[in-house]
Motif scaffolding. Structure first.
Motif, PDB file in Angstrom:
ATOM      1  N   ALA A  16     -38.004  13.239 -44.326  1.00 47.44           N
ATOM      2  CA  ALA A  16     -37.533  12.012 -44.984  1.00 47.44           C
ATOM      3  C   ALA A  16     -38.676  11.094 -45.387  1.00 47.44           C
ATOM      4  CB  ALA A  16     -36.565  11.282 -44.064  1.00 47.44           C
ATOM      5  N   GLY A  17     -39.918  11.485 -45.095  1.00 48.27           N
ATOM      6  CA  GLY A  17     -41.071  10.690 -45.497  1.00 48.27           C
ATOM      7  C   GLY A  17     -41.577   9.711 -44.461  1.00 48.27           C
ATOM      8  N   ALA A  18     -41.045   9.769 -43.243  1.00 48.76           N
ATOM      9  CA  ALA A  18     -41.527   8.889 -42.180  1.00 48.76           C
ATOM     10  C   ALA A  18     -42.792   9.465 -41.567  1.00 48.76           C
ATOM     11  CB  ALA A  18     -40.455   8.708 -41.114  1.00 48.76           C
ATOM     12  N   HIS A  19     -43.583   8.594 -40.949  1.00 50.39           N
ATOM     13  CA  HIS A  19     -44.762   9.018 -40.204  1.00 50.39           C
ATOM     14  C   HIS A  19     -44.335   9.203 -38.752  1.00 50.39           C
ATOM     15  CE1 HIS A  19     -47.555   6.886 -43.343  1.00 50.39           C
ATOM     16  NE2 HIS A  19     -46.730   7.768 -43.870  1.00 50.39           N
ATOM     17  N   VAL A  20     -44.296  10.444 -38.299  1.00 48.54           N
ATOM     18  CA  VAL A  20     -43.698  10.765 -37.002  1.00 48.54           C
ATOM     19  C   VAL A  20     -44.771  10.920 -35.933  1.00 48.54           C
ATOM     20  CG1 VAL A  20     -42.243  12.379 -35.715  1.00 48.54           C
ATOM     21  CG2 VAL A  20     -41.754  11.889 -38.135  1.00 48.54           C
ATOM     22  N   VAL A  21     -44.553  10.218 -34.815  1.00 53.91           N
ATOM     23  CA  VAL A  21     -45.392  10.348 -33.628  1.00 53.91           C
ATOM     24  C   VAL A  21     -44.476  10.735 -32.470  1.00 53.91           C
ATOM     25  CG1 VAL A  21     -47.021   9.203 -32.071  1.00 53.91           C
ATOM     26  CG2 VAL A  21     -46.911   8.526 -34.480  1.00 53.91           C
ATOM     27  N   TRP A  22     -44.911  11.700 -31.678  1.00 51.99           N
ATOM     28  CA  TRP A  22     -44.149  12.069 -30.491  1.00 51.99           C
ATOM     29  C   TRP A  22     -44.925  11.641 -29.269  1.00 51.99           C
ATOM     30  CZ3 TRP A  22     -44.715  16.371 -26.780  1.00 51.99           C
ATOM     31  CH2 TRP A  22     -43.615  16.470 -25.911  1.00 51.99           C
ATOM     32  N   ARG A  23     -44.260  10.918 -28.364  1.00 51.51           N
ATOM     33  CA  ARG A  23     -44.917  10.488 -27.124  1.00 51.51           C
ATOM     34  C   ARG A  23     -44.331  11.243 -25.953  1.00 51.51           C
ATOM     35  NH1 ARG A  23     -47.294   4.860 -24.768  1.00 51.51           N
ATOM     36  NH2 ARG A  23     -48.195   5.871 -22.964  1.00 51.51           N
ATOM     37  N   CYS A  24     -45.199  11.917 -25.198  1.00 53.19           N
ATOM     38  CA  CYS A  24     -44.778  12.654 -24.004  1.00 53.19           C
ATOM     39  C   CYS A  24     -45.275  11.900 -22.779  1.00 53.19           C
ATOM     40  CB  CYS A  24     -45.356  14.067 -24.041  1.00 53.19           C
ATOM     41  SG  CYS A  24     -44.727  15.132 -22.719  1.00 53.19           S
TER      42      CYS A  24
ATOM     43  N   VAL B 116     -42.715   4.186 -39.484  1.00 57.89           N
ATOM     44  CA  VAL B 116     -43.284   4.909 -38.354  1.00 57.89           C
ATOM     45  C   VAL B 116     -42.164   5.168 -37.349  1.00 57.89           C
ATOM     46  CG1 VAL B 116     -44.925   4.837 -36.453  1.00 57.89           C
ATOM     47  CG2 VAL B 116     -45.563   3.892 -38.684  1.00 57.89           C
ATOM     48  N   VAL B 117     -42.017   6.411 -36.940  1.00 53.15           N
ATOM     49  CA  VAL B 117     -40.998   6.775 -35.950  1.00 53.15           C
ATOM     50  C   VAL B 117     -41.704   7.341 -34.724  1.00 53.15           C
ATOM     51  CG1 VAL B 117     -38.976   8.181 -35.425  1.00 53.15           C
ATOM     52  CG2 VAL B 117     -39.294   7.260 -37.738  1.00 53.15           C
ATOM     53  N   LEU B 118     -41.554   6.659 -33.602  1.00 48.33           N
ATOM     54  CA  LEU B 118     -42.142   7.099 -32.327  1.00 48.33           C
ATOM     55  C   LEU B 118     -41.025   7.679 -31.475  1.00 48.33           C
ATOM     56  CD1 LEU B 118     -44.592   7.295 -30.466  1.00 48.33           C
ATOM     57  CD2 LEU B 118     -44.150   4.957 -29.723  1.00 48.33           C
ATOM     58  N   LEU B 119     -41.065   8.990 -31.284  1.00 49.50           N
ATOM     59  CA  LEU B 119     -40.065   9.709 -30.501  1.00 49.50           C
ATOM     60  C   LEU B 119     -40.579   9.891 -29.072  1.00 49.50           C
ATOM     61  CD1 LEU B 119     -39.353  12.509 -33.129  1.00 49.50           C
ATOM     62  CD2 LEU B 119     -37.992  10.436 -32.740  1.00 49.50           C
ATOM     63  N   HIS B 120     -39.705   9.645 -28.106  1.00 47.63           N
ATOM     64  CA  HIS B 120     -40.128   9.669 -26.709  1.00 47.63           C
ATOM     65  C   HIS B 120     -39.544  10.865 -25.974  1.00 47.63           C
ATOM     66  CE1 HIS B 120     -41.953   5.581 -26.531  1.00 47.63           C
ATOM     67  NE2 HIS B 120     -41.126   5.363 -27.534  1.00 47.63           N
ATOM     68  N   ASP B 121     -40.440  11.706 -25.442  1.00 48.05           N
ATOM     69  CA  ASP B 121     -40.121  12.769 -24.493  1.00 48.05           C
ATOM     70  C   ASP B 121     -39.277  13.904 -25.105  1.00 48.05           C
ATOM     71  OD1 ASP B 121     -41.700  12.000 -22.368  1.00 48.05           O
ATOM     72  OD2 ASP B 121     -40.200  10.670 -21.511  1.00 48.05           O
ATOM     73  N   PRO B 122     -38.981  14.954 -24.311  1.00 45.30           N
ATOM     74  CA  PRO B 122     -38.325  16.141 -24.867  1.00 45.30           C
ATOM     75  C   PRO B 122     -36.962  15.866 -25.498  1.00 45.30           C
ATOM     76  CG  PRO B 122     -39.233  16.634 -22.703  1.00 45.30           C
ATOM     77  CD  PRO B 122     -39.359  15.149 -22.890  1.00 45.30           C
ATOM     78  N   GLN B 123     -36.268  14.849 -25.024  1.00 47.59           N
ATOM     79  CA  GLN B 123     -34.925  14.584 -25.531  1.00 47.59           C
ATOM     80  C   GLN B 123     -34.904  14.316 -27.035  1.00 47.59           C
ATOM     81  OE1 GLN B 123     -36.405  13.188 -22.909  1.00 47.59           O
ATOM     82  NE2 GLN B 123     -34.957  12.604 -21.290  1.00 47.59           N
ATOM     83  N   THR B 124     -35.991  13.810 -27.581  1.00 52.39           N
ATOM     84  CA  THR B 124     -36.002  13.416 -28.993  1.00 52.39           C
ATOM     85  C   THR B 124     -36.958  14.240 -29.854  1.00 52.39           C
ATOM     86  OG1 THR B 124     -37.746  11.758 -28.645  1.00 52.39           O
ATOM     87  CG2 THR B 124     -35.468  11.036 -28.339  1.00 52.39           C
ATOM     88  N   ALA B 125     -37.721  15.151 -29.261  1.00 51.78           N
ATOM     89  CA  ALA B 125     -38.718  15.908 -30.027  1.00 51.78           C
ATOM     90  C   ALA B 125     -38.093  16.659 -31.198  1.00 51.78           C
ATOM     91  CB  ALA B 125     -39.451  16.883 -29.103  1.00 51.78           C
ATOM     92  N   GLY B 126     -36.861  17.127 -31.028  1.00 58.70           N
ATOM     93  CA  GLY B 126     -36.201  17.887 -32.082  1.00 58.70           C
ATOM     94  C   GLY B 126     -35.875  17.093 -33.323  1.00 58.70           C
TER      95      GLY B 126
END
Length: 482
Positions: A153-161, A135-145
């Motif tokens: 790559a097969g990860a479960h991606v969550v974006w937190r704003c 599980v990859v939790l990306l935080h805010d606009p800096q990491t959304a890309g």
């Protein structure tokens, strides 16, 4: 080549929550932890953001991750690195998501190319670590890309704003248009408030408010005498001759001493220990409106010249927050506004850059400053959530906050504090602050109710349970899409 780095986090046991929870609350937390252990067995929960210190996300992550590790979940924290041009673009996005133009710079093809290039460099290093099913939790606009790369790559991606606007406008739409191509790869998005959810993510979003760790150095109990001693040694108030040692307890249980001072702009001496302080602690960000706080306080003193109160505007050292290129310019603007004030007012306003070399020492200074304050304010023009007001409420301080963003989710007007409906109105702000300074009974009542409100709604125990539910929803969606 830009390389991300890992911030190592030590596990913290959930047992420390037990004394403060009811029996059913403790049982629910244990059950959630057990479910998370089983669900994440053999997988890693990655958190990726853009700075290791300064700002709400860097405050939130280490403690949340520590408790997740204490629950038996392999949770790790990675920080991406960027160029000044990259952080200029992401700060522009930050303002736009708040509905603000910021510096008005474009968000076009050139900015998109800069953004993608920096994240591509970081992704090459991160892909060595992340495995399918993680599980990859990306935080805010800096990491959304990074979302498309990890999803591929097969990860479960969550974006937190952590930011947003209650009333979307052209700027908000511009930000979402910039981010939309990457966010299609996120299986879920997490927002602080339902009002922040854009149409493009409406079918895959959950709302999870942030929280504070009540056991962190910034929130640990502190006697008034020690608080004054820490502020005295830091230079924020006069140091009493009989002051005790300026000590605090680190997260590992080791006692420590505050030894560094703050860089302070002032005219004359530090406030006397007994002087009522009005305090705002925030990053040096124009949306936090520190200059507006200064002007509102100036109006208060002009209307009530006999008032003994003094103002402390405190923020981190301007070179310490990697992803905030506006800090120095914002501080310079506040200093310029301070110079515009008459002599008598400059004697009552103190602009402080707090040392950030030792994050736990910084936290102890903020703890002391908030606990010593007569009134804590957060007069933001826009605000994602505002953890500094949560911290002050936990300490039972009377608060004045703008009725914007997440601040209005925390402060119930006349119940937990006072809300300023128009954050741009210095007279409304001044009247609210004066009311709390003049009415000790009201201030005490609001502070006590604020503490209980945070205890029941905005602590890490609630937040952890929310994230356990997030993992369940994430896996359910993965199964449906398989």
């Amino acid at each position: 080549m830009l390389k991300p780095f890992e911030v190592h986090v030590q596990a913290s046991s959930l047992e420390r929550f037990r004394p403060g929870l009811t029996g059913p609350e403790w049982e629910a937390l244990q059950a959630s932890a057990e479910q998370a252990r089983e669900r994440m067995a053999g997988r890693t929960f990655w958190n990726v953001n853009s700075t290791a210190r300064g700002g709400g996300v860097a405050e939130l992550l280490p403690r949340m991750l520590a408790y997740a590790r204490g629950a038996g979940v392999d949770t790790r924290w990675m920080v991406v690195q960027g160029t000044p041009a990259f952080f200029h673009v992401t700060k522009r996005l930050h303002h736009a998501l708040h509905g603000s133009r910021g510096d008005g710079s474009p968000l076009g093809a050139a900015e998109r190319a800069c953004y993608e290039e920096v994240l591509r460099d970081n992704a090459e290093e991160l892909l060595v670590l992340v495995r399918p099913g993680d599980v990859v939790l990306l935080h805010d606009p800096q990491t959304a890309g990074l979302a498309p790369t990890f999803a591929a790559a097969g990860a479960h991606v969550v974006w937190r704003c952590h930011i947003g606007s209650d009333t979307p406008d052209a700027e908000v739409e511009r930000a979402w248009a910039f981010l939309a191509p990457d966010l299609t790869a996120a299986r879920l998005a997490v927002f602080t408030r339902a009002a922040y959810v854009p149409p493009l993510l409406a079918d895959r979003s959950v709302v999870i408010p942030p929280s504070i760790d009540i056991f962190a150095v910034k929130n640990q109990p502190m006697t008034p005498e020690v608080a004054r001693a820490i502020l005295g040694h830091t230079g924020l108030v006069e140091l009493a001759p009989d002051a005790p040692e300026p000590v605090f307890t680190r997260m590992d249980g080791v006692p420590a001493r505050v030894s560094r001072g703050a860089d302070i702009v002032r005219l004359g001496s530090a406030p006397a220990p007994g002087s009522p302080l009005v305090v705002q602690v925030s990053r040096w960000d124009p949306l936090k409106d520190p200059a507006g706080v200064l002007r509102g306080f100036a109006l208060l003193l002009r209307e009530s010249p006999g008032l003994r109160a003094e103002l402390v505007l405190a923020g981190p050292s301007v070179t310490s927050v990697a992803d905030d290129p506006e800090a120095a310019a914002t501080l310079e603007a506040v200093i310029a506004a301070w110079h515009e004030q008459p002599h008598f007012l400059r004697q009552r306003v103190h602009l402080a850059c707090l040392p950030m070399v030792d994050p736990e020492e910084n936290a102890a200074i903020v703890n002391a400053l908030q606990r010593h304050a007569s009134v804590v304010v957060q007069k933001s023009l826009r605000e994602g959530f505002g953890l500094t007001i949560t911290e002050a409420m936990w300490k039972a301080r009377p608060v004045v906050a703008s009725a914007v963003g997440g601040l209005q989710d925390q402060v119930r007007h006349e119940v937990d504090g006072l809300l300023v409906r128009d954050p741009g109105d210095p007279a409304e702000f001044a009247a609210a602050v004066r009311r709390l300074l003049d009415d000790a009974v009201l201030a005490a009542r609001l502070g006590a109710q604020a503490h209980e409100h945070v205890r029941t709604h905005f602590t890490a125990a609630r937040h952890l349970t929310d994230f356990m539910a997030l993992l369940e929803e994430l896996d359910a969606r993965a199964e449906r899409e398989a």
